[in-house]
Design an enzyme around this catalytic site. Structure first.
Site, PDB file in Angstrom:
ATOM      1  N   ASP A 108      61.311 -59.807  35.823  1.00 32.22           N
ATOM      2  CA  ASP A 108      62.529 -60.319  36.445  1.00 32.22           C
ATOM      3  C   ASP A 108      62.248 -61.402  37.483  1.00 32.22           C
ATOM      4  O   ASP A 108      62.953 -62.391  37.581  1.00 32.22           O
ATOM      5  CB  ASP A 108      63.240 -59.146  37.136  1.00 32.22           C
ATOM      6  CG  ASP A 108      64.554 -58.869  36.465  1.00 32.22           C
ATOM      7  OD1 ASP A 108      64.817 -59.531  35.449  1.00 32.22           O
ATOM      8  OD2 ASP A 108      65.299 -58.004  36.962  1.00 32.22           O
ATOM      9  N   LYS A 161      64.119 -49.141  16.206  1.00 34.22           N
ATOM     10  CA  LYS A 161      64.883 -47.964  16.543  1.00 34.22           C
ATOM     11  C   LYS A 161      64.051 -47.062  17.471  1.00 34.22           C
ATOM     12  O   LYS A 161      62.818 -47.179  17.455  1.00 34.22           O
ATOM     13  CB  LYS A 161      65.343 -47.231  15.287  1.00 34.22           C
ATOM     14  CG  LYS A 161      64.225 -46.869  14.299  1.00 34.22           C
ATOM     15  CD  LYS A 161      63.737 -45.492  14.460  1.00 34.22           C
ATOM     16  CE  LYS A 161      62.283 -45.456  14.600  1.00 34.22           C
ATOM     17  NZ  LYS A 161      61.608 -44.244  14.590  1.00 34.22           N
ATOM     18  N   HIS A 191      62.839 -49.778   9.428  1.00 34.09           N
ATOM     19  CA  HIS A 191      61.927 -50.307   8.405  1.00 34.09           C
ATOM     20  C   HIS A 191      61.962 -49.493   7.107  1.00 34.09           C
ATOM     21  O   HIS A 191      61.499 -49.959   6.077  1.00 34.09           O
ATOM     22  CB  HIS A 191      60.501 -50.447   8.951  1.00 34.09           C
ATOM     23  CG  HIS A 191      59.735 -49.166   9.058  1.00 34.09           C
ATOM     24  ND1 HIS A 191      59.846 -48.317  10.119  1.00 34.09           N
ATOM     25  CD2 HIS A 191      58.850 -48.586   8.209  1.00 34.09           C
ATOM     26  CE1 HIS A 191      59.055 -47.274   9.937  1.00 34.09           C
ATOM     27  NE2 HIS A 191      58.435 -47.406   8.784  1.00 34.09           N
ATOM     28  N   LYS A 195      61.464 -50.449   2.596  1.00 32.33           N
ATOM     29  CA  LYS A 195      60.387 -49.868   1.769  1.00 32.33           C
ATOM     30  C   LYS A 195      60.712 -50.070   0.294  1.00 32.33           C
ATOM     31  O   LYS A 195      61.881 -50.000  -0.105  1.00 32.33           O
ATOM     32  CB  LYS A 195      60.239 -48.376   2.080  1.00 32.33           C
ATOM     33  CG  LYS A 195      59.471 -48.126   3.377  1.00 32.33           C
ATOM     34  CD  LYS A 195      59.254 -46.664   3.610  1.00 32.33           C
ATOM     35  CE  LYS A 195      58.582 -46.406   4.938  1.00 32.33           C
ATOM     36  NZ  LYS A 195      57.127 -46.590   4.913  1.00 32.33           N
ATOM     37  N   HIS A 253      65.673 -42.970  10.102  1.00 33.08           N
ATOM     38  CA  HIS A 253      65.210 -43.222   8.740  1.00 33.08           C
ATOM     39  C   HIS A 253      65.852 -42.304   7.697  1.00 33.08           C
ATOM     40  O   HIS A 253      66.217 -42.741   6.611  1.00 33.08           O
ATOM     41  CB  HIS A 253      63.697 -43.036   8.661  1.00 33.08           C
ATOM     42  CG  HIS A 253      62.942 -43.914   9.613  1.00 33.08           C
ATOM     43  ND1 HIS A 253      63.287 -45.216   9.848  1.00 33.08           N
ATOM     44  CD2 HIS A 253      61.851 -43.675  10.383  1.00 33.08           C
ATOM     45  CE1 HIS A 253      62.445 -45.747  10.712  1.00 33.08           C
ATOM     46  NE2 HIS A 253      61.567 -44.830  11.063  1.00 33.08           N
ATOM     47  N   LYS A 340      55.640 -33.784  11.843  1.00 29.30           N
ATOM     48  CA  LYS A 340      54.293 -34.290  12.097  1.00 29.30           C
ATOM     49  C   LYS A 340      53.279 -33.182  11.847  1.00 29.30           C
ATOM     50  O   LYS A 340      53.583 -31.998  11.962  1.00 29.30           O
ATOM     51  CB  LYS A 340      54.161 -34.717  13.560  1.00 29.30           C
ATOM     52  CG  LYS A 340      55.093 -35.828  13.972  1.00 29.30           C
ATOM     53  CD  LYS A 340      54.657 -37.147  13.395  1.00 29.30           C
ATOM     54  CE  LYS A 340      55.552 -38.271  13.915  1.00 29.30           C
ATOM     55  NZ  LYS A 340      55.679 -39.375  12.984  1.00 29.30           N
TER      56      LYS A 340
END
Ligand SMILES: O=C1O[C@H](COP(=O)(O)O)[C@@H](O)[C@H](O)[C@H]1O
Length: 376
Positions: A108, A161, A191, A195, A253, A340
């Site tokens: 800034d 995102k 993304h 794909k 997604h 995950k």
């Protein structure tokens, strides 16, 4: 025998096909030293270059808070491309590396090195694209700082995102963004939509009567979208711990992919037409009931990761049952799952079909108590 096209022929052909490609491009990669840049953006830029899909005149300026030399940035890009992309080779790598430089991020109160470098590169037909590969909490401050230093005029800005994590934070961010940018300058990226597998859904469905005919509730019992990952979150623990699987994967997604499966036939396959069709489907998503429709989990050992709170309850696994109340899909559950550090990695859309009426399984007629007898 026909010869394979040379990279130059490829380039000519691709540029012929894409009138939107600018003459000259400067891509400013914010968060250039981060995980997203290494895993996705830098290998993608290298791939675009090797396929001749960038303009002849292009540069990448990596930027971040840390002050590093250009050479260190080039080494970091090479590692990223080696690990996550096509192997960089000999002279083509040298030519690629010549286009890379690094400058410290604007703030800034300080124009910083980035402002000077962009000033030097300014030219009427040169497009500047700011790619924000940074944690979402940095979207607003970076947008404000770029605006304050006059770096948004005529530029495009790409936001990864999640673009806000609820309606209020979406509105707050969008207000800041629109204070400084026209909508045409803003790109909100998911993304998964790019794909190959997602794109192929269009062909599978719209170019084949065999699939088109059964793509509805009359024939489909359940739709499943599965993205299990063996990956953990060690490189981005801080971001992930504040986000979790539901925000990182489900509402982004997996929702987008579900909408791709569920959309009505768009007028054309142009981006705007497909987006409109997808947005129409979103309007028919039934609100998830967390008690009935959502299961969250966390893998063992998650809280031992550096950067994760010891008592974190962040979800690293999510499974959700989504209902899409359109004429085509009413009553068909869309089961969306991702997590995950699971046993395997996959990115899969499955449509379970209803069983047809199978005459071989029909109960045999019981022998009649009073058989007909033929008399002669
Ligand atoms: O955006 C994200 O996507 C990746 C999975 O995408 P892929 O293209 O690498 O397969 C996911 O691992 C990450 O957590 C998420 O932020």
């Amino acid at each position: 025998m026909p010869h394979a096209p040379t990279p130059d022929q490829d380039r000519e052909q691709d540029q012929d096909q894409d009138p939107t490609l600018p003459e000259s491009l400067v891509l400013v990669l914010h968060g250039a030293r981060g995980d997203l840049a290494a895993r996705m953006v830098l290998p993608a830029i290298h791939l675009l270059e090797s396929r001749g899909l960038l303009p002849d005149d292009w540069r990448v300026i990596g930027t971040g808070r840390k002050d590093i030399e250009d050479a260190e940035f080039v080494a970091l890009v090479k590692d990223a491309v080696q690990e996550f992309g096509d192997a960089p080779t000999g002279s083509s790598w040298d030519a690629f590396a010549d286009r890379l430089e690094y400058a410290t991020e604007v703030s800034d109160d300080e124009p910083g090195e980035l402002t000077h470098r962009l000033g030097e590169l300014a030219a009427p037909d040169r497009l500047v694209v700011h790619y924000l590969a940074v944690p979402p909490t940095a979207f607003e401050p970076i947008t404000e700082a770029l605006a304050k230093q006059g770096l948004l005029e005529g530029a495009r800005v790409v936001y990864e995102k999640p673009y806000g994590t609820d309606p209020d934070s979406f509105e707050a961010l969008d207000t800041v963004v629109h204070r400084h940018l026209a909508e045409e300058q803003v790109y909100r990226i998911d993304h998964f939509l790019a794909k190959e597998g997602t794109q192929n859904l269009h062909v599978l469905r719209f170019a084949n009567e065999m699939f088109a005919a059964v793509w509805n509730r009359e024939h489909v019992l359940q739709v499943q979208v599965d993205v299990p990952e063996t990956l953990d979150v060690a490189n981005r623990a801080e971001f992930y711990d504040a986000t979790g699987a539901a925000l990182d994967m489900l509402v982004t997604h997996l929702f987008q992919t579900a909408a791709e499966v569920a959309l009505e036939t768009p007028a054309t396959l142009a981006a705007d037409a497909v987006r409109e069709a997808r947005e129409e489907v979103f309007r028919h998503f039934r609100e998830l009931d967390p008690a009935e429709d959502v299961v969250l989990g966390q893998f063992e050992g998650y809280t031992d990761i550096d950067g994760v709170d010891d008592d974190s309850t962040t979800d690293t696994y999510v499974a959700a049952r989504l209902w899409i109340d359109t004429e085509r899909w009413r009553g068909v559950p869309f089961v969306l799952r991702s997590g995950k550090r699971l046993a395997g990695s996959a990115q899969r859309v499955t449509l379970l079909l209803r069983s047809p009426r199978d005459p071989s399984r029909a109960p045999r007629p019981t022998p009649s108590a009073s058989p007909c007898t033929a008399t002669g």
